[in-house]
Design a protein around this motif. Structure first.
Motif, PDB file in Angstrom:
ATOM      1  N   GLY A 196       0.781  -1.228   0.000  1.00 23.68           N
ATOM      2  CA  GLY A 196       0.000   0.000   0.000  1.00 23.68           C
ATOM      3  C   GLY A 196       0.810   1.273   0.000  1.00 23.68           C
ATOM      4  N   ASN A 197       2.110   1.178  -0.370  1.00 20.50           N
ATOM      5  CA  ASN A 197       2.981   2.353  -0.264  1.00 20.50           C
ATOM      6  C   ASN A 197       3.373   2.966  -1.606  1.00 20.50           C
ATOM      7  OD1 ASN A 197       3.073   2.111   2.560  1.00 20.50           O
ATOM      8  ND2 ASN A 197       4.745   0.618   2.436  1.00 20.50           N
ATOM      9  N   VAL A 198       3.485   2.134  -2.659  1.00 22.03           N
ATOM     10  CA  VAL A 198       4.041   2.580  -3.942  1.00 22.03           C
ATOM     11  C   VAL A 198       3.139   2.084  -5.072  1.00 22.03           C
ATOM     12  CG1 VAL A 198       6.086   2.514  -5.442  1.00 22.03           C
ATOM     13  CG2 VAL A 198       6.366   2.436  -2.953  1.00 22.03           C
ATOM     14  N   ILE A 199       3.161   2.802  -6.195  1.00 24.63           N
ATOM     15  CA  ILE A 199       2.421   2.345  -7.380  1.00 24.63           C
ATOM     16  C   ILE A 199       2.935   0.973  -7.790  1.00 24.63           C
ATOM     17  CG2 ILE A 199       2.051   2.781  -9.840  1.00 24.63           C
ATOM     18  CD1 ILE A 199       2.019   5.737  -9.241  1.00 24.63           C
ATOM     19  N   GLU A 200       2.004   0.061  -8.070  1.00 26.35           N
ATOM     20  CA  GLU A 200       2.382  -1.317  -8.358  1.00 26.35           C
ATOM     21  C   GLU A 200       2.769  -1.497  -9.820  1.00 26.35           C
ATOM     22  OE1 GLU A 200       0.467  -5.612  -7.306  1.00 26.35           O
ATOM     23  OE2 GLU A 200      -0.448  -4.513  -8.980  1.00 26.35           O
ATOM     24  N   SER A 201       4.068  -1.595 -10.063  1.00 25.30           N
ATOM     25  CA  SER A 201       4.609  -1.967 -11.372  1.00 25.30           C
ATOM     26  C   SER A 201       5.158  -3.377 -11.266  1.00 25.30           C
ATOM     27  CB  SER A 201       5.725  -0.994 -11.770  1.00 25.30           C
ATOM     28  OG  SER A 201       6.802  -1.084 -10.840  1.00 25.30           O
ATOM     29  N   VAL A 202       5.648  -3.925 -12.398  1.00 24.51           N
ATOM     30  CA  VAL A 202       6.248  -5.254 -12.367  1.00 24.51           C
ATOM     31  C   VAL A 202       7.470  -5.263 -11.463  1.00 24.51           C
ATOM     32  CG1 VAL A 202       7.430  -7.022 -13.739  1.00 24.51           C
ATOM     33  CG2 VAL A 202       5.385  -5.914 -14.645  1.00 24.51           C
ATOM     34  N   GLU A 203       8.316  -4.256 -11.596  1.00 28.00           N
ATOM     35  CA  GLU A 203       9.523  -4.180 -10.779  1.00 28.00           C
ATOM     36  C   GLU A 203       9.176  -4.112  -9.294  1.00 28.00           C
ATOM     37  OE1 GLU A 203      12.884  -4.005 -11.279  1.00 28.00           O
ATOM     38  OE2 GLU A 203      12.809  -4.402 -13.425  1.00 28.00           O
ATOM     39  N   HIS A 204       8.164  -3.314  -8.962  1.00 29.94           N
ATOM     40  CA  HIS A 204       7.797  -3.186  -7.552  1.00 29.94           C
ATOM     41  C   HIS A 204       7.214  -4.487  -7.013  1.00 29.94           C
ATOM     42  CE1 HIS A 204       6.294  -1.506  -3.791  1.00 29.94           C
ATOM     43  NE2 HIS A 204       5.156  -2.149  -4.054  1.00 29.94           N
ATOM     44  N   ALA A 205       6.269  -5.069  -7.755  1.00 29.90           N
ATOM     45  CA  ALA A 205       5.584  -6.263  -7.259  1.00 29.90           C
ATOM     46  C   ALA A 205       6.549  -7.414  -7.019  1.00 29.90           C
ATOM     47  CB  ALA A 205       4.500  -6.680  -8.251  1.00 29.90           C
ATOM     48  N   LEU A 206       7.538  -7.563  -7.901  1.00 30.54           N
ATOM     49  CA  LEU A 206       8.429  -8.719  -7.819  1.00 30.54           C
ATOM     50  C   LEU A 206       9.684  -8.459  -6.992  1.00 30.54           C
ATOM     51  CD1 LEU A 206       8.283 -10.099 -11.470  1.00 30.54           C
ATOM     52  CD2 LEU A 206       6.898 -10.753  -9.498  1.00 30.54           C
ATOM     53  N   PHE A 207      10.134  -7.196  -6.888  1.00 32.01           N
ATOM     54  CA  PHE A 207      11.440  -6.955  -6.286  1.00 32.01           C
ATOM     55  C   PHE A 207      11.473  -5.851  -5.219  1.00 32.01           C
ATOM     56  CE2 PHE A 207      12.073  -8.287 -10.716  1.00 32.01           C
ATOM     57  CZ  PHE A 207      12.711  -9.503 -10.502  1.00 32.01           C
ATOM     58  N   LYS A 208      10.587  -4.865  -5.318  1.00 37.63           N
ATOM     59  CA  LYS A 208      10.715  -3.691  -4.455  1.00 37.63           C
ATOM     60  C   LYS A 208       9.724  -3.659  -3.300  1.00 37.63           C
ATOM     61  CE  LYS A 208      13.743  -2.281  -7.455  1.00 37.63           C
ATOM     62  NZ  LYS A 208      15.197  -2.429  -7.157  1.00 37.63           N
ATOM     63  N   CYS A 209       8.633  -4.395  -3.423  1.00 41.72           N
ATOM     64  CA  CYS A 209       7.643  -4.427  -2.340  1.00 41.72           C
ATOM     65  C   CYS A 209       8.307  -4.936  -1.054  1.00 41.72           C
ATOM     66  CB  CYS A 209       6.476  -5.330  -2.734  1.00 41.72           C
ATOM     67  SG  CYS A 209       5.178  -5.442  -1.476  1.00 41.72           S
ATOM     68  N   GLU A 210       7.924  -4.408   0.090  1.00 44.87           N
ATOM     69  CA  GLU A 210       8.578  -4.740   1.363  1.00 44.87           C
ATOM     70  C   GLU A 210       8.621  -6.248   1.610  1.00 44.87           C
ATOM     71  OE1 GLU A 210       6.493  -2.627   4.363  1.00 44.87           O
ATOM     72  OE2 GLU A 210       7.159  -0.633   3.712  1.00 44.87           O
ATOM     73  N   LEU A 211       7.489  -6.927   1.410  1.00 43.13           N
ATOM     74  CA  LEU A 211       7.457  -8.360   1.654  1.00 43.13           C
ATOM     75  C   LEU A 211       8.266  -9.128   0.611  1.00 43.13           C
ATOM     76  CD1 LEU A 211       3.755  -8.855   2.770  1.00 43.13           C
ATOM     77  CD2 LEU A 211       5.798  -8.837   4.185  1.00 43.13           C
ATOM     78  N   SER A 212       8.280  -8.633  -0.643  1.00 45.39           N
ATOM     79  CA  SER A 212       9.087  -9.272  -1.691  1.00 45.39           C
ATOM     80  C   SER A 212      10.570  -9.167  -1.359  1.00 45.39           C
ATOM     81  CB  SER A 212       8.806  -8.621  -3.049  1.00 45.39           C
ATOM     82  OG  SER A 212       7.453  -8.776  -3.413  1.00 45.39           O
ATOM     83  N   VAL A 213      10.975  -8.008  -0.855  1.00 42.54           N
ATOM     84  CA  VAL A 213      12.381  -7.805  -0.481  1.00 42.54           C
ATOM     85  C   VAL A 213      12.790  -8.771   0.621  1.00 42.54           C
ATOM     86  CG1 VAL A 213      13.994  -6.181   0.593  1.00 42.54           C
ATOM     87  CG2 VAL A 213      12.457  -5.403  -1.225  1.00 42.54           C
ATOM     88  N   LYS A 214      11.915  -8.969   1.594  1.00 40.96           N
ATOM     89  CA  LYS A 214      12.219  -9.891   2.689  1.00 40.96           C
ATOM     90  C   LYS A 214      12.406 -11.319   2.159  1.00 40.96           C
ATOM     91  CE  LYS A 214       9.786  -7.280   6.287  1.00 40.96           C
ATOM     92  NZ  LYS A 214       8.656  -7.270   7.245  1.00 40.96           N
ATOM     93  N   ILE A 215      11.551 -11.716   1.255  1.00 43.43           N
ATOM     94  CA  ILE A 215      11.664 -13.069   0.686  1.00 43.43           C
ATOM     95  C   ILE A 215      12.955 -13.205  -0.088  1.00 43.43           C
ATOM     96  CG2 ILE A 215      10.659 -14.649  -1.010  1.00 43.43           C
ATOM     97  CD1 ILE A 215       7.910 -13.648  -0.145  1.00 43.43           C
ATOM     98  N   TRP A 216      13.305 -12.192  -0.907  1.00 43.16           N
ATOM     99  CA  TRP A 216      14.547 -12.259  -1.693  1.00 43.16           C
ATOM    100  C   TRP A 216      15.768 -12.353  -0.776  1.00 43.16           C
ATOM    101  CZ3 TRP A 216      14.922 -13.813  -6.373  1.00 43.16           C
ATOM    102  CH2 TRP A 216      13.919 -13.564  -7.312  1.00 43.16           C
ATOM    103  N   ARG A 217      15.758 -11.608   0.310  1.00 41.40           N
ATOM    104  CA  ARG A 217      16.893 -11.650   1.242  1.00 41.40           C
ATOM    105  C   ARG A 217      17.067 -13.047   1.818  1.00 41.40           C
ATOM    106  NH1 ARG A 217      15.891  -5.973   4.554  1.00 41.40           N
ATOM    107  NH2 ARG A 217      16.816  -4.569   2.974  1.00 41.40           N
ATOM    108  N   CYS A 218      15.960 -13.678   2.184  1.00 44.87           N
ATOM    109  CA  CYS A 218      16.031 -15.047   2.719  1.00 44.87           C
ATOM    110  C   CYS A 218      16.522 -16.026   1.663  1.00 44.87           C
ATOM    111  CB  CYS A 218      14.657 -15.470   3.236  1.00 44.87           C
ATOM    112  SG  CYS A 218      14.096 -14.582   4.703  1.00 44.87           S
TER     113      CYS A 218
END
Length: 289
Positions: A196-218
């Motif tokens: 709910g923070n940023v406009i949802e683009s492909v880059e955001h949904a897959l890589f920049k969203c807070e929860l996506s970033v957490k998953i990538w880090r793990c």
């Protein structure tokens, strides 16, 4: 009916543009000649006889005749007397030369009076058309030719649906809110439905969203791989490892990245359409074990 055939022809042109010569992949197989026009259909020498022998064609009494109309069945496939021609006048000069030249291609044909004419599909070794084979050819062309990036979108370690997902993402064909808005769909908000923070683009949904970033880090920690400063779609396409050998493009590592992106997108859809909670890395790991 016209609309149906227009759609078929349009689809054929699209397939041709992919580099699959669908238009010329079908060829007639002549047996008894009852379904093939002698002059107007392509059935010998890859060209219409009307185009190859235009003077003779103009003398033909019945230009729309079938092969069977002109054949002498009692001739037992011997060319001498096996065709009964009907001309508006006797061929002479250059027209007579064409009639003599017509002899050679006709001698190459073996007729079978007990079998009807048919079709063969050149793109299949057994000459039979199969939609599954055409689908596979289309997928290979689409996934292996990304014109803009020159990146190969094939990885045999992942299911076909993930290869197609990556290709759709590369072509901006994932239905993110940003893409839906660009295509004229009226939406209440363009903000990411997960964070709910940023406009949802492909880059955001897959890589920049807070929860996506957490998953990538793990995922990077699990693979003992340094976390990149700016993980993006282009780096995921290339599948380059940052660790021991940055120039190494490992299919295994690429498969891990592609599968992770697909899992993130699938769970995003669960949040949007089924109002489920976004899975964390632990949930993903538990579900895959």
């Amino acid at each position: 009916m016209g609309t149906t055939w227009d759609g078929i022809l349009e689809a054929g042109l699209i397939i041709n543009n992919l580099g699959i010569n669908l238009t010329d992949s079908f060829a007639r197989t002549v047996n008894n000649g009852t379904h093939t026009r002698l002059w107007d259909d392509i059935w010998i020498s890859n060209v219409r006889l009307a185009d190859r022998f235009p003077r003779l064609y103009r003398l033909e009494c019945n230009p729309r005749c079938l092969i069977s109309d002109q054949r002498n069945i009692s001739a037992n496939n011997d060319l001498n007397g096996s065709f009964r021609w009907c001309w508006t006048r006797t061929p002479t000069g250059r027209t007579a030369t064409e009639l003599s030249e017509l002899d050679n291609p006709l001698r190459t044909v073996t007729f079978r009076d007990d079998i009807d004419d048919g079709w063969k599909w050149k793109l299949n070794t057994n000459d039979q058309f199969r939609s599954s084979i055409l689908t596979e050819l289309i997928n290979i062309k689409i996934l292996s030719n990304d014109i803009n990036s020159g990146t190969t979108l094939l990885n045999r370690l992942v299911p076909k649906k993930i290869e197609i997902f990556v290709w759709r993402a590369r072509q901006s064909r994932l239905p993110t809110l940003c893409e839906l808005n660009r295509r004229g769909i009226d939406l209440d908000s363009l903000l990411c439905l997960v964070c709910g923070n940023v406009i949802e683009s492909v880059e955001h949904a897959l890589f920049k969203c807070e929860l996506s970033v957490k998953i990538w880090r793990c995922i990077f920690q699990w693979c003992i791989e340094p976390i990149p400063r700016d993980l993006n779609f282009q780096s995921m396409l290339q599948g380059k490892r940052i660790g021991l050998n940055p120039n190494d493009t490992s299919n295994t590592w690429q498969a891990i990245e592609w599968t992770t992106a697909h899992a993130i997108w699938s769970n995003r859809n669960q949040v949007v359409f089924k109002k489920k909670k976004m899975l964390c890395y632990i949930d993903l790991k538990r579900n895959s074990s």
